[in-house]
Design a protein around this motif. Structure first.
Motif, PDB file in Angstrom:
ATOM      1  N   ASN A 150     -38.208 -35.793  -4.258  1.00 55.79           N
ATOM      2  CA  ASN A 150     -36.671 -34.978  -2.652  1.00 55.79           C
ATOM      3  C   ASN A 150     -36.982 -36.152  -1.554  1.00 55.79           C
ATOM      4  O   ASN A 150     -35.516 -36.561  -1.405  1.00 55.79           O
ATOM      5  CB  ASN A 150     -37.292 -33.586  -2.634  1.00 55.79           C
ATOM      6  CG  ASN A 150     -36.659 -32.967  -3.662  1.00 55.79           C
ATOM      7  OD1 ASN A 150     -35.684 -33.101  -4.569  1.00 55.79           O
ATOM      8  ND2 ASN A 150     -37.264 -31.111  -3.533  1.00 55.79           N
ATOM      9  N   LEU A 195     -44.530 -15.755  -1.746  1.00 57.45           N
ATOM     10  CA  LEU A 195     -43.884 -17.111  -0.673  1.00 57.45           C
ATOM     11  C   LEU A 195     -44.228 -16.214   0.652  1.00 57.45           C
ATOM     12  O   LEU A 195     -44.375 -16.892   1.648  1.00 57.45           O
ATOM     13  CB  LEU A 195     -42.477 -17.054  -0.754  1.00 57.45           C
ATOM     14  CG  LEU A 195     -41.595 -17.687  -1.811  1.00 57.45           C
ATOM     15  CD1 LEU A 195     -40.301 -17.536  -2.236  1.00 57.45           C
ATOM     16  CD2 LEU A 195     -41.735 -19.520  -1.475  1.00 57.45           C
ATOM     17  N   TYR A 196     -43.949 -15.072   0.748  1.00 58.12           N
ATOM     18  CA  TYR A 196     -44.420 -14.499   2.515  1.00 58.12           C
ATOM     19  C   TYR A 196     -45.611 -14.317   1.989  1.00 58.12           C
ATOM     20  O   TYR A 196     -45.908 -14.896   3.576  1.00 58.12           O
ATOM     21  CB  TYR A 196     -43.651 -13.347   2.011  1.00 58.12           C
ATOM     22  CG  TYR A 196     -43.773 -12.479   3.552  1.00 58.12           C
ATOM     23  CD1 TYR A 196     -43.242 -12.878   4.680  1.00 58.12           C
ATOM     24  CD2 TYR A 196     -44.333 -11.361   3.855  1.00 58.12           C
ATOM     25  CE1 TYR A 196     -43.516 -12.265   6.013  1.00 58.12           C
ATOM     26  CE2 TYR A 196     -44.704 -11.085   5.240  1.00 58.12           C
ATOM     27  CZ  TYR A 196     -43.813 -11.116   6.682  1.00 58.12           C
ATOM     28  OH  TYR A 196     -44.643 -10.699   7.228  1.00 58.12           O
ATOM     29  N   LEU A 211     -45.948 -19.830   1.865  1.00 61.15           N
ATOM     30  CA  LEU A 211     -45.786 -21.157   0.417  1.00 61.15           C
ATOM     31  C   LEU A 211     -43.776 -22.011   1.052  1.00 61.15           C
ATOM     32  O   LEU A 211     -42.989 -20.924   1.323  1.00 61.15           O
ATOM     33  CB  LEU A 211     -45.297 -20.320  -1.058  1.00 61.15           C
ATOM     34  CG  LEU A 211     -47.281 -20.414  -1.104  1.00 61.15           C
ATOM     35  CD1 LEU A 211     -47.020 -20.211  -2.766  1.00 61.15           C
ATOM     36  CD2 LEU A 211     -48.330 -21.204  -0.732  1.00 61.15           C
ATOM     37  N   ARG A 212     -43.689 -22.711   0.452  1.00 62.27           N
ATOM     38  CA  ARG A 212     -42.380 -23.354  -0.009  1.00 62.27           C
ATOM     39  C   ARG A 212     -41.877 -23.546  -1.141  1.00 62.27           C
ATOM     40  O   ARG A 212     -42.552 -23.266  -1.627  1.00 62.27           O
ATOM     41  CB  ARG A 212     -41.948 -25.647   0.119  1.00 62.27           C
ATOM     42  CG  ARG A 212     -42.941 -25.107   1.702  1.00 62.27           C
ATOM     43  CD  ARG A 212     -43.236 -26.704   2.234  1.00 62.27           C
ATOM     44  NE  ARG A 212     -43.065 -27.288   3.647  1.00 62.27           N
ATOM     45  CZ  ARG A 212     -44.753 -27.596   3.687  1.00 62.27           C
ATOM     46  NH1 ARG A 212     -45.713 -27.312   2.772  1.00 62.27           N
ATOM     47  NH2 ARG A 212     -44.829 -28.298   5.034  1.00 62.27           N
ATOM     48  N   VAL A 213     -40.560 -22.992  -1.195  1.00 64.73           N
ATOM     49  CA  VAL A 213     -40.381 -22.115  -2.443  1.00 64.73           C
ATOM     50  C   VAL A 213     -40.639 -24.252  -3.397  1.00 64.73           C
ATOM     51  O   VAL A 213     -41.099 -23.533  -4.227  1.00 64.73           O
ATOM     52  CB  VAL A 213     -38.268 -22.633  -2.294  1.00 64.73           C
ATOM     53  CG1 VAL A 213     -37.424 -22.089  -3.250  1.00 64.73           C
ATOM     54  CG2 VAL A 213     -38.773 -20.844  -1.190  1.00 64.73           C
ATOM     55  N   SER A 214     -40.577 -25.375  -2.792  1.00 61.43           N
ATOM     56  CA  SER A 214     -41.067 -25.922  -3.638  1.00 61.43           C
ATOM     57  C   SER A 214     -42.336 -26.078  -4.514  1.00 61.43           C
ATOM     58  O   SER A 214     -42.457 -26.482  -5.454  1.00 61.43           O
ATOM     59  CB  SER A 214     -41.049 -27.717  -2.870  1.00 61.43           C
ATOM     60  OG  SER A 214     -41.749 -27.388  -2.021  1.00 61.43           O
ATOM     61  N   GLU A 215     -43.118 -25.402  -3.352  1.00 58.20           N
ATOM     62  CA  GLU A 215     -44.895 -25.580  -3.427  1.00 58.20           C
ATOM     63  C   GLU A 215     -44.618 -23.875  -4.542  1.00 58.20           C
ATOM     64  O   GLU A 215     -45.667 -24.569  -5.426  1.00 58.20           O
ATOM     65  CB  GLU A 215     -45.403 -25.114  -2.396  1.00 58.20           C
ATOM     66  CG  GLU A 215     -45.399 -25.655  -1.435  1.00 58.20           C
ATOM     67  CD  GLU A 215     -46.299 -26.511   0.057  1.00 58.20           C
ATOM     68  OE1 GLU A 215     -46.535 -26.672   0.347  1.00 58.20           O
ATOM     69  OE2 GLU A 215     -45.637 -24.078   0.519  1.00 58.20           O
ATOM     70  N   GLY A 275     -49.491 -29.079  -1.523  1.00 50.45           N
ATOM     71  CA  GLY A 275     -47.795 -29.642  -0.746  1.00 50.45           C
ATOM     72  C   GLY A 275     -47.459 -30.640  -0.417  1.00 50.45           C
ATOM     73  O   GLY A 275     -47.298 -31.267  -1.204  1.00 50.45           O
ATOM     74  N   LYS A 276     -46.101 -30.638   0.240  1.00 44.63           N
ATOM     75  CA  LYS A 276     -46.155 -32.122   0.599  1.00 44.63           C
ATOM     76  C   LYS A 276     -47.227 -33.581   1.411  1.00 44.63           C
ATOM     77  O   LYS A 276     -48.464 -32.810   1.359  1.00 44.63           O
ATOM     78  CB  LYS A 276     -45.386 -32.014   2.161  1.00 44.63           C
ATOM     79  CG  LYS A 276     -43.868 -31.518   2.267  1.00 44.63           C
ATOM     80  CD  LYS A 276     -43.088 -31.631   3.606  1.00 44.63           C
ATOM     81  CE  LYS A 276     -42.575 -31.046   3.565  1.00 44.63           C
ATOM     82  NZ  LYS A 276     -41.548 -31.202   4.766  1.00 44.63           N
TER      83      LYS A 276
END
Length: 188
Positions: A35, A153-154, A158-162, A182-183
């Motif tokens: 991305n 997620l909450y 997490l990020r959605v992509s993770e 992650g990133k």
């Protein structure tokens, strides 16, 4: 004559060659996610288009050219966060150019980042999450799955992509933990 015409039609420009090198640089040297690579290439393409309109070759881009393009981004109402990413992409590109010996100095190194506001992100409260989860009929498999998605997620931040890239082998049920990439492929 035909060969000369053929070569001129299919001649690879410096911009095209450096674009391919930039892709490799972002993937191999920087280890950016697909991305981020795609976003940086879009930003590179904007620089390429603008510079060609001005008649500026890739190795002749100056700070003034970059500042003109940033002014255009401001006039178009591009968000400050997006402008910061664009400038970051340009800095990465010209860093690659310096490292490859194509240019001596990066014209983007003196380019100022627009000031970002220090607004904190909006977050959902526990009650908001409970309200969302209460809409799921957990007797149905897909609804139960959606409930768990929101919970993970909450609950884990997490990020959605993770979450999308989470592998079963990275779920440790006995230890009640997840191994997240992650990133920048950083583990947490």
């Amino acid at each position: 004559v035909i060969l000369t015409h053929f070569q001129s039609v299919f001649r690879v420009t410096d911009w095209q060659r450096y674009r391919r090198e930039f892709i490799s640089f972002l993937r191999l040297e920087k280890s950016f996610s697909p991305n981020t690579v795609e976003a940086y290439l879009h930003d590179f393409d904007q620089l390429w288009s603008f510079s060609e309109q001005k008649g500026v070759d890739v190795c002749d881009v100056t700070l003034d050219v970059l500042q003109q393009l940033v002014s255009q981004l401001n006039e178009l109402g591009i968000a400050v966060s997006t402008q910061c990413r664009i400038i970051s992409a340009w800095r990465s590109f010209f860093k690659m150019m310096v490292l490859s010996g194509a240019i001596n100095e990066s014209p983007a190194s003196l380019l100022d980042m627009p000031s970002r506001s220090q607004k904190l992100p909006d977050v959902l409260s526990d009650n908001d999450i409970s309200a969302i989860q209460s809409t799921f009929d957990r007797s149905k498999p897909d609804q139960d799955r959606n409930y768990v998605i929101i919970e993970v997620l909450y609950g884990c931040g997490l990020r959605v992509s993770e979450l999308v890239n989470l592998k079963l082998s990275n779920i440790y049920v006995d230890d009640e933990c997840l191994l997240i990439h992650g990133k920048g492929d950083k583990e947490r």
